[in-house]
Motif scaffolding. Sequence first.
Motif, PDB file in Angstrom:
ATOM      1  N   VAL A   1       0.856  -1.187   0.000  1.00  0.00           N
ATOM      2  CA  VAL A   1       0.000   0.000   0.000  1.00  0.00           C
ATOM      3  C   VAL A   1       0.888   1.232   0.000  1.00  0.00           C
ATOM      4  CG1 VAL A   1      -1.658   1.323   1.410  1.00  0.00           C
ATOM      5  CG2 VAL A   1      -1.922  -1.163   1.169  1.00  0.00           C
TER       6      VAL A   1
ATOM      7  N   ALA B   1      -3.594   1.993   8.512  1.00  0.00           N
ATOM      8  CA  ALA B   1      -2.222   1.495   8.302  1.00  0.00           C
ATOM      9  C   ALA B   1      -1.841   0.496   9.389  1.00  0.00           C
ATOM     10  CB  ALA B   1      -1.240   2.671   8.284  1.00  0.00           C
TER      11      ALA B   1
ATOM     12  N   THR C   1      -0.631  -3.240   8.454  1.00  0.00           N
ATOM     13  CA  THR C   1       0.706  -3.774   8.765  1.00  0.00           C
ATOM     14  C   THR C   1       0.601  -4.970   9.714  1.00  0.00           C
ATOM     15  OG1 THR C   1       1.034  -2.134  10.526  1.00  0.00           O
ATOM     16  CG2 THR C   1       1.908  -1.591   8.359  1.00  0.00           C
TER      17      THR C   1
ATOM     18  N   VAL D   1       3.224  -1.161   4.107  1.00  0.00           N
ATOM     19  CA  VAL D   1       2.696   0.188   3.844  1.00  0.00           C
ATOM     20  C   VAL D   1       3.866   1.165   3.733  1.00  0.00           C
ATOM     21  CG1 VAL D   1       1.222   2.058   4.733  1.00  0.00           C
ATOM     22  CG2 VAL D   1       0.560  -0.340   5.110  1.00  0.00           C
TER      23      VAL D   1
ATOM     24  N   TYR E   1       4.700   5.343   3.328  1.00  0.00           N
ATOM     25  CA  TYR E   1       4.191   6.720   3.337  1.00  0.00           C
ATOM     26  C   TYR E   1       5.024   7.555   2.376  1.00  0.00           C
ATOM     27  CZ  TYR E   1       1.588   6.026   7.793  1.00  0.00           C
ATOM     28  OH  TYR E   1       0.728   5.623   8.800  1.00  0.00           O
TER      29      TYR E   1
ATOM     30  N   VAL F   1       4.812   1.045   9.871  1.00  0.00           N
ATOM     31  CA  VAL F   1       5.179   1.483   8.513  1.00  0.00           C
ATOM     32  C   VAL F   1       6.687   1.673   8.459  1.00  0.00           C
ATOM     33  CG1 VAL F   1       4.922   3.354   6.819  1.00  0.00           C
ATOM     34  CG2 VAL F   1       2.937   2.577   8.153  1.00  0.00           C
TER      35      VAL F   1
END
Length: 260
Positions: A18, A36, A40, A46, A48, A85
Motif C-alpha cells: 500500500v 495502516a 501492517t 505500507v 508513506y 510502517v
Amino acid sequence: MSEEKKMQPPDWTGVERVLVIMAHPDDPDFSCAGTAIQMTAQGIAVTYMILTNGDKGNHNPLITRNQLILMRKEEQRAAAALSGVKDVLFMDEEDGFLRPTPEIRKRVCREIRRIRPQLIICSSPERYFSGNGYINHPDHRNAGLVAMEAIFPAADNPMFYPDMANEGYLPHKISQLYVSGHDDADVEVDVTDSIETKIRSILSHKSQFPEPEQMEKWLKERWGEKQEDGTLRHFERFKGLRFDRPRGRPTEEEKKEDEK
Ligand SMILES: [Zn+2]
C-alpha cells in the motif's frame, strides 16, 4: 438511504503493498494511521510518501527552516514506526506551494512503478473546506491531484515515461484507491482497537503539538462516535474506487444478489 447503510467494510484481498500519498508530515497519521496499523498487523507493507518538506509548520523563531525540515522528517519516521510502517519517502516539495506539475507527477509515477502497490490512499482533491470554520489546506487538495494524475493516466500507460523502463520500472495498474476526507465516503474501517496507537503516532509530531495531553483528550472526544450501546467507536472512512473489475460488469456479489 442512510449514510450507515452505504458504508462497506474494507476488502484487502490480494493487497500486499500500500502506498499512502499525502502533502505534509502528520497527514497520514491524521487521515489513515488506524487503517495502516491494521494493514501492517496483517503483513501488508505500507509506505508513506510525504510530498512537501513541511517547512512552514512552525512559529518558533529560534528554529531555522532547515532544522524544522529535519525535525519533521524524524517525527514522521517515528510516527510511521508506531504504525508498523517501515518506509517513508520524502519528496521535498516546498510546503504551502504544492502544485500538480508535470515534474512531481513523473516523480510520483516512478515511485508507483517501483513500489507496485495494489492500493493507494490519498487526500481528496475536491475538499475546499469542511464545516464552516475550516479552510482545507491547498496542499491537501493538490496532493490528491498529484496522486490521481500519477495513477491515471500515467502509471499504467507505457506511452507515459518510456524512459523508466530503462530503470526497470514498468507500467503498473493499482487495484484500489482510497480517497480520504471525501464527502461521499463509502469504505469504513473500524479503528477503535488501534485508536491509542493512532493518537500516539499523531503526537509523535512534537513540533506540531506542544500540549500533547490536551490534544489526546480532544482527539478522542472529537473522533469518538457513540454507539447504541453507549460505547465509543472510532472510524476512518474513504471514498473507495476499484480498478480490478472489468468495466460495467457486475461483481460476484452483485451477481449473487441478482440470483436471489
Ligand atoms: Zn497537512
